[in-house]
Design a protein around this motif. Structure first.
Motif, mmCIF file in Angstrom:
data_model
loop_
_atom_site.group_PDB
_atom_site.id
_atom_site.type_symbol
_atom_site.label_atom_id
_atom_site.label_comp_id
_atom_site.label_asym_id
_atom_site.label_seq_id
_atom_site.Cartn_x
_atom_site.Cartn_y
_atom_site.Cartn_z
ATOM 1 N N UNK A 1 0.827 -1.208 0.000
ATOM 2 C CA UNK A 1 0.000 0.000 0.000
ATOM 3 C C UNK A 1 0.862 1.260 0.000
ATOM 4 N N UNK A 2 1.979 1.221 0.742
ATOM 5 C CA UNK A 2 2.852 2.393 0.799
ATOM 6 C C UNK A 2 3.367 2.759 -0.584
ATOM 7 N N UNK A 3 3.848 1.742 -1.319
ATOM 8 C CA UNK A 3 4.304 2.012 -2.689
ATOM 9 C C UNK A 3 3.154 2.547 -3.545
ATOM 10 N N UNK A 4 1.983 1.917 -3.410
ATOM 11 C CA UNK A 4 0.836 2.325 -4.218
ATOM 12 C C UNK A 4 0.433 3.768 -3.940
ATOM 13 N N UNK A 5 0.671 4.229 -2.711
ATOM 14 C CA UNK A 5 0.249 5.572 -2.318
ATOM 15 C C UNK A 5 1.294 6.646 -2.605
ATOM 16 N N UNK A 6 2.485 6.261 -3.041
ATOM 17 C CA UNK A 6 3.518 7.262 -3.308
ATOM 18 C C UNK A 6 3.041 8.411 -4.204
ATOM 19 N N UNK A 7 2.380 8.141 -5.344
ATOM 20 C CA UNK A 7 1.980 9.257 -6.213
ATOM 21 C C UNK A 7 1.053 10.248 -5.512
ATOM 22 N N UNK A 8 0.097 9.728 -4.748
ATOM 23 C CA UNK A 8 -0.847 10.607 -4.053
ATOM 24 C C UNK A 8 -0.161 11.364 -2.933
ATOM 25 N N UNK A 9 0.673 10.661 -2.165
ATOM 26 C CA UNK A 9 1.326 11.281 -1.008
ATOM 27 C C UNK A 9 2.289 12.376 -1.441
ATOM 28 N N UNK A 10 2.966 12.157 -2.578
ATOM 29 C CA UNK A 10 3.948 13.133 -3.057
ATOM 30 C C UNK A 10 3.367 14.118 -4.054
ATOM 31 N N UNK A 11 2.118 13.857 -4.482
ATOM 32 C CA UNK A 11 1.487 14.665 -5.530
ATOM 33 C C UNK A 11 2.342 14.676 -6.796
ATOM 34 N N UNK A 12 2.860 13.481 -7.119
ATOM 35 C CA UNK A 12 3.740 13.343 -8.284
ATOM 36 C C UNK A 12 3.459 11.998 -8.933
ATOM 37 N N UNK A 13 2.814 12.014 -10.099
ATOM 38 C CA UNK A 13 2.461 10.755 -10.767
ATOM 39 C C UNK A 13 3.682 9.963 -11.199
ATOM 40 N N UNK A 14 4.825 10.628 -11.329
ATOM 41 C CA UNK A 14 6.047 9.928 -11.731
ATOM 42 C C UNK A 14 6.636 9.085 -10.601
ATOM 43 N N UNK A 15 6.053 9.147 -9.422
ATOM 44 C CA UNK A 15 6.472 8.282 -8.315
ATOM 45 C C UNK A 15 5.756 6.923 -8.361
ATOM 46 N N UNK A 16 4.896 6.729 -9.344
ATOM 47 C CA UNK A 16 4.150 5.468 -9.441
ATOM 48 C C UNK A 16 5.070 4.351 -9.895
ATOM 49 N N UNK A 17 5.128 3.269 -9.102
ATOM 50 C CA UNK A 17 5.928 2.122 -9.502
ATOM 51 C C UNK A 17 5.046 1.157 -10.279
ATOM 52 N N UNK A 18 5.687 0.234 -10.981
ATOM 53 C CA UNK A 18 4.974 -0.619 -11.934
ATOM 54 C C UNK A 18 4.629 -1.995 -11.381
ATOM 55 N N UNK A 19 5.115 -2.297 -10.193
ATOM 56 C CA UNK A 19 4.843 -3.595 -9.596
ATOM 57 C C UNK A 19 5.688 -3.773 -8.357
ATOM 58 N N UNK A 20 5.754 -5.022 -7.889
ATOM 59 C CA UNK A 20 6.450 -5.331 -6.643
ATOM 60 C C UNK A 20 7.406 -6.504 -6.831
ATOM 61 N N UNK A 21 8.589 -6.349 -6.269
ATOM 62 C CA UNK A 21 9.599 -7.409 -6.204
ATOM 63 C C UNK A 21 9.548 -7.994 -4.796
ATOM 64 N N UNK A 22 9.036 -9.219 -4.684
ATOM 65 C CA UNK A 22 8.958 -9.897 -3.388
ATOM 66 C C UNK A 22 10.250 -10.681 -3.168
ATOM 67 N N UNK A 23 11.045 -10.225 -2.222
ATOM 68 C CA UNK A 23 12.293 -10.911 -1.897
ATOM 69 C C UNK A 23 12.047 -11.911 -0.770
#
Length: 257
Positions: A87-109
């Motif tokens: 959720x934190x990654x998903x919320x980056x664009x909204x929290x930063x008000x920057x759509x370029x902070x949107x990641x494309x997926x998740x790497x589960x280590x």
């Protein structure tokens, strides 16, 4: 063939320039870069300003996909914490008000390698949190167990008796280069029944090899997997925290493979 890049390099000024230069010079090479600002997304706060400045720059390149790092501790980490990190990654664009902070997926280590039904259910819920909806552009999921047993990869029921069907990519071998050369390992990996497009290999501690030999190594890895990363960094726990001198040649080899 594409590059799965653990981008754990702290982005001081110019630190990510080798990636930008490679992406620009080799537009036909696809890079999937894993960002990892706080061994995860910095769940209680945003990444520091250095990351906030640099991550959006990745979006300038159409051949760079960006994934957020989440460790599952082999599913010993509470599922609610894993979902909170997603959720934190998903919320980056909204929290930063920057759509370029949107990641494309998740790497589960640190995902498990041996199939168990309860662990499958855990990882299925985590994967669905990425796959469902539009919070992640590509809804791309990678698992890194570090090793998948050859008996699984060479089974005709591999997709049914493993976690591979939950992922876009699974890292089936992450180890020292010398261990990949072991005959039993090498032969077993090259006879995998799983599609190469679903698999990745990460090798570290490479010796100082010629470009011709590096080309050969890339060709041999390609017999197993469509995704790879190679580095000649040899310091334990530092393999992915800098761009090795061979990075530029690695990209050239992948581009010509």
């Amino acid at each position: 063939m594409s590059i799965l890049l653990p981008l754990y390099v702290y982005p001081t000024t110019g630190a990510w320039d080798p990636l930008y230069a490679a992406a620009k010079l080799h537009p036909d090479v696809e890079f999937t870069a894993v960002v990892n600002p706080c061994s995860g997304p910095c769940i209680s706060l945003l990444p520091d300003p250095v990351y906030l400045n640099e991550i959006p720059k990745l979006k300038a390149f159409g051949n760079i996909r960006t994934l957020g790092y989440v460790a599952t501790n082999y599913t010993e980490k509470g599922l609610s914490q894993v979902l909170a990190e997603i959720d934190s990654y998903a919320n980056w664009p909204k929290t930063t008000n920057n759509t370029k902070m949107k990641v494309d997926g998740i790497f589960f280590d640190e995902t498990p390698s041996v199939y168990e039904a309860d662990r499958y259910q855990y990882l299925e819920v985590a994967s669905q949190a990425v796959k469902n909806g539009s919070r992640f552009r590509d809804r791309f999921v990678v698992h890194n167990p570090g090793l998948i047993a050859p008996s699984v990869l060479n089974s005709t029921t591999a997709l049914q008796n493993s976690y591979i069907n939950l992922t876009d990519i699974t890292v089936v071998f992450e180890e020292m280069f010398d261990k990949w050369l072991d005959a039993a390992t090498f032969n077993a990996l090259q006879t995998s029944k799983v599609k190469r497009s679903k698999l990745a290999i990460i090798l570290h501690t490479l010796p100082d090899v010629s470009k011709k030999l590096l080309d050969f190594v890339v060709e041999q890895v390609e017999e197993t997997a469509d995704w790879l990363f190679l580095t000649d960094v040899k310091v334990k726990d530092e393999y992915y925290h800098s761009f090795s001198p061979m990075f530029e040649q690695l990209v050239e080899s992948v581009d010509s493979s």
